[in-house]
Design an enzyme around this catalytic site. Structure first.
Site, PDB file in Angstrom:
ATOM      1  N   ASP A 108       0.790  -1.234   0.000  1.00  0.00           N
ATOM      2  CA  ASP A 108       0.000   0.000   0.000  1.00  0.00           C
ATOM      3  C   ASP A 108       0.823   1.286   0.000  1.00  0.00           C
ATOM      4  O   ASP A 108       0.266   2.375  -0.105  1.00  0.00           O
ATOM      5  CB  ASP A 108      -0.980   0.004   1.191  1.00  0.00           C
ATOM      6  CG  ASP A 108      -0.281  -0.200   2.541  1.00  0.00           C
ATOM      7  OD1 ASP A 108       0.903   0.186   2.689  1.00  0.00           O
ATOM      8  OD2 ASP A 108      -0.939  -0.735   3.456  1.00  0.00           O
ATOM      9  N   HIS A 141       6.456  -8.214  -1.253  1.00  0.00           N
ATOM     10  CA  HIS A 141       5.306  -8.569  -2.091  1.00  0.00           C
ATOM     11  C   HIS A 141       4.952  -7.468  -3.081  1.00  0.00           C
ATOM     12  O   HIS A 141       3.829  -7.409  -3.588  1.00  0.00           O
ATOM     13  CB  HIS A 141       4.085  -8.923  -1.226  1.00  0.00           C
ATOM     14  CG  HIS A 141       4.253 -10.218  -0.481  1.00  0.00           C
ATOM     15  ND1 HIS A 141       3.502 -10.558   0.619  1.00  0.00           N
ATOM     16  CD2 HIS A 141       5.104 -11.263  -0.690  1.00  0.00           C
ATOM     17  CE1 HIS A 141       3.892 -11.766   1.058  1.00  0.00           C
ATOM     18  NE2 HIS A 141       4.858 -12.205   0.294  1.00  0.00           N
ATOM     19  N   CYS A 190       9.293  -6.549 -19.486  1.00  0.00           N
ATOM     20  CA  CYS A 190      10.425  -5.608 -19.506  1.00  0.00           C
ATOM     21  C   CYS A 190      10.411  -4.663 -18.307  1.00  0.00           C
ATOM     22  O   CYS A 190      11.314  -3.859 -18.149  1.00  0.00           O
ATOM     23  CB  CYS A 190      10.457  -4.813 -20.809  1.00  0.00           C
ATOM     24  SG  CYS A 190       9.177  -3.560 -20.942  1.00  0.00           S
ATOM     25  N   SER A 226      -0.381 -12.507  10.016  1.00  0.00           N
ATOM     26  CA  SER A 226      -0.838 -13.823  10.477  1.00  0.00           C
ATOM     27  C   SER A 226       0.267 -14.869  10.312  1.00  0.00           C
ATOM     28  O   SER A 226       0.126 -15.989  10.794  1.00  0.00           O
ATOM     29  CB  SER A 226      -2.086 -14.239   9.703  1.00  0.00           C
ATOM     30  OG  SER A 226      -1.795 -14.274   8.319  1.00  0.00           O
TER      31      SER A 226
HETATM   32  P1  NAD Z   1      -3.160 -11.145   7.187  1.00  0.00           P
HETATM   33  O1  NAD Z   1      -4.412 -10.473   6.756  1.00  0.00           O
HETATM   34  O2  NAD Z   1      -3.009 -12.578   6.919  1.00  0.00           O
HETATM   35  O3  NAD Z   1      -2.997 -10.967   8.767  1.00  0.00           O
HETATM   36  C1  NAD Z   1      -3.128  -9.707   9.360  1.00  0.00           C
HETATM   37  C2  NAD Z   1      -3.036  -9.898  10.870  1.00  0.00           C
HETATM   38  O4  NAD Z   1      -3.002  -8.621  11.458  1.00  0.00           O
HETATM   39  C3  NAD Z   1      -4.213 -10.651  11.455  1.00  0.00           C
HETATM   40  O5  NAD Z   1      -3.736 -11.786  12.135  1.00  0.00           O
HETATM   41  C4  NAD Z   1      -4.856  -9.640  12.430  1.00  0.00           C
HETATM   42  O6  NAD Z   1      -5.216 -10.214  13.661  1.00  0.00           O
HETATM   43  C5  NAD Z   1      -3.774  -8.627  12.638  1.00  0.00           C
HETATM   44  N1  NAD Z   1      -4.256  -7.254  12.822  1.00  0.00           N
HETATM   45  C6  NAD Z   1      -5.175  -6.587  12.065  1.00  0.00           C
HETATM   46  N2  NAD Z   1      -5.282  -5.312  12.475  1.00  0.00           N
HETATM   47  C7  NAD Z   1      -4.428  -5.173  13.538  1.00  0.00           C
HETATM   48  C8  NAD Z   1      -4.090  -4.082  14.389  1.00  0.00           C
HETATM   49  N3  NAD Z   1      -4.629  -2.880  14.218  1.00  0.00           N
HETATM   50  N4  NAD Z   1      -3.179  -4.305  15.366  1.00  0.00           N
HETATM   51  C9  NAD Z   1      -2.623  -5.543  15.520  1.00  0.00           C
HETATM   52  N5  NAD Z   1      -2.889  -6.590  14.736  1.00  0.00           N
HETATM   53  C10 NAD Z   1      -3.780  -6.406  13.747  1.00  0.00           C
HETATM   54  O7  NAD Z   1      -1.961 -10.289   6.621  1.00  0.00           O
HETATM   55  P2  NAD Z   1      -0.492 -10.711   6.163  1.00  0.00           P
HETATM   56  O8  NAD Z   1       0.102 -11.662   7.123  1.00  0.00           O
HETATM   57  O9  NAD Z   1       0.201  -9.441   5.870  1.00  0.00           O
HETATM   58  O10 NAD Z   1      -0.709 -11.523   4.805  1.00  0.00           O
HETATM   59  C11 NAD Z   1      -1.579 -11.036   3.822  1.00  0.00           C
HETATM   60  C12 NAD Z   1      -0.958 -10.784   2.465  1.00  0.00           C
HETATM   61  O11 NAD Z   1      -1.868  -9.925   1.801  1.00  0.00           O
HETATM   62  C13 NAD Z   1       0.339 -10.034   2.515  1.00  0.00           C
HETATM   63  O12 NAD Z   1       1.230 -10.727   1.770  1.00  0.00           O
HETATM   64  C14 NAD Z   1       0.072  -8.687   1.871  1.00  0.00           C
HETATM   65  O13 NAD Z   1       0.896  -8.547   0.723  1.00  0.00           O
HETATM   66  C15 NAD Z   1      -1.317  -8.729   1.338  1.00  0.00           C
HETATM   67  N6  NAD Z   1      -2.197  -7.622   1.806  1.00  0.00           N
HETATM   68  C16 NAD Z   1      -1.685  -6.368   1.911  1.00  0.00           C
HETATM   69  C17 NAD Z   1      -2.478  -5.317   2.357  1.00  0.00           C
HETATM   70  C18 NAD Z   1      -1.853  -3.950   2.469  1.00  0.00           C
HETATM   71  O14 NAD Z   1      -0.893  -3.649   1.749  1.00  0.00           O
HETATM   72  N7  NAD Z   1      -2.347  -3.086   3.364  1.00  0.00           N
HETATM   73  C19 NAD Z   1      -3.810  -5.561   2.709  1.00  0.00           C
HETATM   74  C20 NAD Z   1      -4.323  -6.865   2.568  1.00  0.00           C
HETATM   75  C21 NAD Z   1      -3.485  -7.891   2.115  1.00  0.00           C
HETATM   76 ZN    ZN Z   2       7.308  -4.499 -21.779  1.00  0.00          ZN
END
Ligand code: NAD
Ligand code: ZN
Length: 251
Positions: free
Chosen positions: A106, A123, A134, A198
């Site tokens: 983000d 990611h 490219c 997570s």
């Molecule tokens: P996930 O959604 O699997 O886990 C997020 C964890 O954060 C949860 O276990 C939840 O309990 C915890 N959480 C949520 N809000 C919180 C807070 N305010 N304080 C403390 N804990 C909190 O996320 P992940 O492990 O990052 O894996 C998801 C994949 O999805 C990543 O690879 C990422 O690239 C992508 N993703 C990114 C975004 C973003 O860029 N904001 C959003 C959604 C998914």
């Molecule tokens: Zn190209």
């Protein structure tokens, strides 16, 4: 652990560390209004992510991916860094953390003031697109108009390759340089701090284990339990902005 005890314990871990590695996931951005994947009600419970192989194989899947991207983009563009992001920026700016490893796409860590080259995006980034062949960069706005008017899918103007948001999808190869840098940071740290992940998406989720096996203290600050809580030295189930913000005295 939660509340004031957690703030004190986390402050103690940070103060004792010589070099901190910060590792963030979607949970650090929920308080900026961006939903995560696996919290109750998160994106995961509503729709399955599109696998990279399906994206490549099917125009219909590419259209669905762009439709979802443009539907969620106003939320991402409106989001501003929260106190958790600012606390991380403070730790990097003061040299307490060498760099910040993020699974997020983000751009909010950069928006919080961390220089681009101190944010290791394992990611990728969803705030722009690029040619898969490219790597020429394309801005989302230039893709949106033709897509929304008649479903035109973006192709590279130089090599005609498929254009996709600059993120790493499930099924897509990890960026090698970023993963190497992330591993180097994990191995250089004597305190590895997980913030809002997570810890189920590999290989990124292997980084805390790498650091821990190398002798680092492992801290997990996440609202819900993770599979790695059992091996961590400090586990806090609370809000990142409240606990980390207070532990580093961030505004
Ligand atoms: P996930 O959604 O699997 O886990 C997020 C964890 O954060 C949860 O276990 C939840 O309990 C915890 N959480 C949520 N809000 C919180 C807070 N305010 N304080 C403390 N804990 C909190 O996320 P992940 O492990 O990052 O894996 C998801 C994949 O999805 C990543 O690879 C990422 O690239 C992508 N993703 C990114 C975004 C973003 O860029 N904001 C959003 C959604 C998914
Ligand atoms: Zn190209």
């Amino acid at each position: 652990m939660q509340g004031p005890d957690a703030v004190a314990a986390l402050a103690g871990e940070l103060a004792a560390a010589t070099r901190i590695a910060l590792f963030t996931g979607a949970g650090i951005s929920t308080e900026s209004g961006i939903p995560d994947f696996r919290s109750p009600g998160g994106i995961w419970t509503q729709m399955k992510p599109i696998d990279f192989r399906d994206f490549i194989a099917s125009e219909d899947m590419r259209r669905e991916a762009w439709r979802r991207k443009f539907a969620s983009d106003p939320t991402m563009r409106a989001a501003r860094p929260n106190r958790g992001h600012r606390a991380c920026a403070h730790l990097v700016a003061t040299g307490r953390a060498g760099a910040l490893i993020t699974q997020n796409i983000d751009g909010l860590h950069q928006a919080s003031g961390i220089p681009d080259d101190s944010v290791i995006e394992v990611h990728g980034n969803a705030t722009y697109a690029h040619c898969l062949d490219c790597k020429t960069r394309y801005e989302l706005e230039a893709i949106r108009a033709p897509f929304e008017s008649n479903g035109t899918l973006p192709h590279c103007r130089w090599c005609n390759g498929i254009v996709k948001t600059a993120t790493i999808s499930f099924g897509q190869a990890m960026p090698q340089a970023e993963m190497r840098r992330a591993e180097t940071e994990a191995l250089a740290a004597d305190c590895f701090v997980v913030l809002g992940s997570s810890l189920v998406v590999y290989p990124a989720a292997g980084l805390p284990i790498l650091a821990k096996r190398n002798g680092a203290r492992l801290v997990i600050l996440n609202r819900e339990a993770t599979d790695m809580d059992g091996v961590a030295d400090l586990v806090i189930h609370d809000s990142i902005s409240d606990i980390l913000g207070a532990a580093v005295g961030a505004a």
